[in-house]
Design a protein around this motif. Structure first.
Motif, short mmCIF file in Angstrom:
data_model
loop_
_atom_site.label_atom_id
_atom_site.label_comp_id
_atom_site.label_asym_id
_atom_site.label_seq_id
_atom_site.Cartn_x
_atom_site.Cartn_y
_atom_site.Cartn_z
N LYS A 27 42.13 40.62 40.67
CA LYS A 27 41.93 41.79 39.81
C LYS A 27 40.69 41.57 38.96
CE LYS A 27 44.63 42.61 36.26
NZ LYS A 27 45.74 43.04 35.40
N THR A 52 42.05 46.07 41.66
CA THR A 52 42.61 44.93 42.37
C THR A 52 42.18 45.02 43.82
OG1 THR A 52 44.51 44.91 40.88
CG2 THR A 52 44.74 43.72 42.95
N THR A 95 45.86 37.54 41.23
CA THR A 95 47.14 38.20 40.97
C THR A 95 48.17 37.92 42.07
OG1 THR A 95 46.31 40.22 42.00
CG2 THR A 95 46.12 40.04 39.60
#
Length: 168
Positions: A107, A122, A163
């Protein structure tokens, strides 16, 4: 004997009113067309997520996430003809997990002074055509483009963080 053509008299006021009405209607139609075209260009589909990824909170996350090193990101920004600002973020990701990364989700965000995101995106960077996987003790460059910011947006800092990931 000379014949004269019949004189048809149209009041100048009615012709002028018709021209003004047609011009106003055309301007409104063009304005609506540009409005919908601009909205269509600024809306984008939701960011794709990496399926079956290891995410924050799982036991594997705590074991491996600290071994995926993300360098401090750098950014360039430029204005587009549409009036918005585009920022290109880039960083280097290094894999020190001892295992091959078969998937990596990162991200990128631009934040204001309070740490709130102004724009974020993202991206799944592995697998891709350029980088099918990231082997142990290797590195790769990651690029994320953030669009749609204005001069009024407070752009105090940039962040890029992992992430999610999958390993083999």
């Amino acid at each position: 004997m000379a014949f004269s053509e019949p004189q048809i008299s149209e009041p100048d006021g009615s012709r002028r009113k018709i021209i003004i009405i047609v011009a106003v209607v055309a301007a409104v139609i063009l304005a609506l067309l540009f409005y919908f075209l601009m909205r269509a260009s600024t809306t984008r589909p939701p960011d794709p997520l990496l399926p079956n990824a290891i995410r924050t909170g799982s036991a594997d996350w705590n074991t491996h996430a600290s071994k995926i090193h993300v360098d401090a990101p750098e950014a360039t920004e430029s204005k587009r003809a549409l009036g918005d600002i585009v920022m290109n973020l880039q960083t280097t990701v290094r894999n020190f997990t001892g295992r091959t990364l078969t998937g990596l989700e990162i991200k990128g965000s631009v934040v204001n002074r309070q740490g709130q995101p102004v724009r974020e995106r993202t991206m799944v960077v592995i697998p891709s055509a350029q980088q099918p996987e990231l082997e142990p003790n290797r590195m790769m460059m990651v690029f994320i483009t953030l669009e749609g910011m204005t001069d009024a947006d407070e752009r105090a800092n940039i962040k890029m963080e992992v992430t999610g990931f999958t390993i083999r």
